[in-house]
Design an enzyme around this catalytic site. Structure first.
Site, PDB file in Angstrom:
ATOM      1  N   HIS A 261       4.469   2.053   2.362  1.00  0.00           N
ATOM      2  CA  HIS A 261       3.081   2.518   1.417  1.00  0.00           C
ATOM      3  C   HIS A 261       1.991   4.044   2.526  1.00  0.00           C
ATOM      4  O   HIS A 261       1.485   4.832   1.924  1.00  0.00           O
ATOM      5  CB  HIS A 261       2.027   1.387   1.649  1.00  0.00           C
ATOM      6  CG  HIS A 261       2.539  -0.144   1.118  1.00  0.00           C
ATOM      7  ND1 HIS A 261       2.727   0.250   0.159  1.00  0.00           N
ATOM      8  CD2 HIS A 261       3.161  -1.141   1.361  1.00  0.00           C
ATOM      9  CE1 HIS A 261       3.327  -1.343  -0.657  1.00  0.00           C
ATOM     10  NE2 HIS A 261       3.429  -1.493   1.013  1.00  0.00           N
TER      11      HIS A 261
HETATM   12  O1  RIB Z   1      -0.405  -3.666   0.564  1.00  0.00           O
HETATM   13  C1  RIB Z   1      -0.171  -2.284   1.561  1.00  0.00           C
HETATM   14  C2  RIB Z   1      -0.750  -2.313   2.318  1.00  0.00           C
HETATM   15  O2  RIB Z   1      -1.217  -3.824   3.105  1.00  0.00           O
HETATM   16  C3  RIB Z   1      -0.558  -0.938   3.431  1.00  0.00           C
HETATM   17  O3  RIB Z   1      -1.321  -0.414   4.041  1.00  0.00           O
HETATM   18  C4  RIB Z   1       0.194  -2.404   4.718  1.00  0.00           C
HETATM   19  O4  RIB Z   1      -0.169  -1.589   5.819  1.00  0.00           O
HETATM   20  C5  RIB Z   1      -0.966  -3.592   4.815  1.00  0.00           C
HETATM   21  O5  RIB Z   1      -2.108  -2.959   5.326  1.00  0.00           O
END
Ligand code: RIB
Ligand code: CA
Length: 315
Positions: free
Chosen positions: A241
């Site tokens: 992500h």
């Molecule tokens: O949903 C994904 C996000 O949530 C990313 O930033 C991961 O690090 C968590 O913080």
């Protein structure tokens, strides 16, 4: 080369850590600071993890700031099931030699944005938006003075924390509502984009094949971090992500999306923390809500991983 000034706000978390390494390895970026927020794990761990990552990256003298220990109005929700108890499970690293900068994260964000000319600082939040909302509360001129905000969070489609909501927004929906209504130049990297950036065996092997300490550590983090998502989604890896947000700042040509109206649900019983994205505006029944955010739904994943791996190889 005019270096792009950014502040990375994060909740490390293995994917946050890789986002931080990418930013520190990229000469196009002038990382003014890395601020930390409670999210994946509580703040004492996210700030400690950011210190560890800075030392792993090498002689970076970037200030690490500690921010909010909890959301604006709600109890903290964490994600140890994904990231492990430490938030950086997957490899044991020595404790950091240095501590955080004494300035509170929100005050640091305000100080840096107001000290630089208008339109030069970009915020890159990749955790809950508590610090960013607090900075906007402290300085109402902040949103319009920023060059922009490029955030990882939200979803056009299904969520990952509830069916309706993505984790970063779900943890602090009130903060997200403030940020999305602020008038800042917003770009959102939602799950619909980051779920195209899958850490397959081949991509992890290419990072490990760098043969460096950073390569070995990152490969071990990703191998740990993806197991939860592979079980849940049945994919051949986990979505990476947070580095997508830094990659967008570096290489926007690898991404595409649509300028939409996005609002945040802060009251829904089943939909709390939903990013309500007006992806198909109804011209027959216009909502009257003007587009406020570039919502990304496509990424060139092969190019993203090639460039990410090359940058990690520089550390
Ligand atoms: O949903 C994904 C996000 O949530 C990313 O930033 C991961 O690090 C968590 O913080
Ligand atoms: Ca994160």
């Amino acid at each position: 080369m005019q270096r792009r000034k950014i502040i990375l706000d994060c909740d490390p978390g293995q994917d946050d850590a890789v986002a931080m390494l990418l930013a520190l390895a990229s000469p196009e970026l002038d990382v003014l600071g890395v601020s930390t927020v409670a999210g994946n794990v509580p703040l004492p761990l996210t700030k400690q993890n950011a210190l560890v990552v800075r030392e792993l990256a090498g002689p970076a003298d970037v200030p690490i700031l500690a921010g909010a220990e909890r959301p604006l109005r709600r109890a903290l929700v964490t994600a140890e099931e994904v990231h492990g108890a430490s938030g950086l499970d997957g490899v044991d690293l020595p404790p950091p030699h240095r501590t955080v900068d004494p300035r509170p994260a929100a005050a640091f964000i305000v100080e840096q944005v107001m000290a630089h000319p208008p339109g030069t600082v970009t915020l890159v939040p990749v955790g809950p938006l508590t610090n960013v909302a607090e900075a906007m509360r402290q300085e109402p001129r902040l949103a319009r003075r920023l060059r922009g905000i490029v955030l990882m969070g939200g979803a056009i489609g299904v969520g990952n924390t509830t069916p309706a909501a993505e984790f970063n927004i779900f943890v602090d929906p009130e903060a997200a509502a403030i940020v999305f209504a602020s008038g800042a130049d917003l770009t959102m990297l939602p799950l619909d984009a980051t779920h195209q950036a899958i850490t397959t065996d081949e991509r992890i092997a290419a990072i490990r094949a760098l043969g460096t300490r950073v390569g070995r550590v990152v490969a071990s983090w990703l191998a740990f971090y993806r197991r939860h998502d592979m079980d849940r989604y049945g994919m051949p890896g986990g979505p990476l992500h947070d580095p997508c947000a830094v990659a967008y700042v570096l290489w926007p040509e690898l991404f595409s999306g649509r300028f939409c109206h996005v609002a945040i649900e802060t009251e829904g019983k089943l939909t709390l923390g939903r990013t309500v994205v007006d992806w198909w505006p109804n011209k027959a029944k216009p909502s009257g809500a003007e587009p406020n955010c570039m919502v990304i739904d496509r990424i060139d994943a092969d190019a993203f991983f090639r460039r990410l791996t090359e940058r990690l190889g520089r550390l």
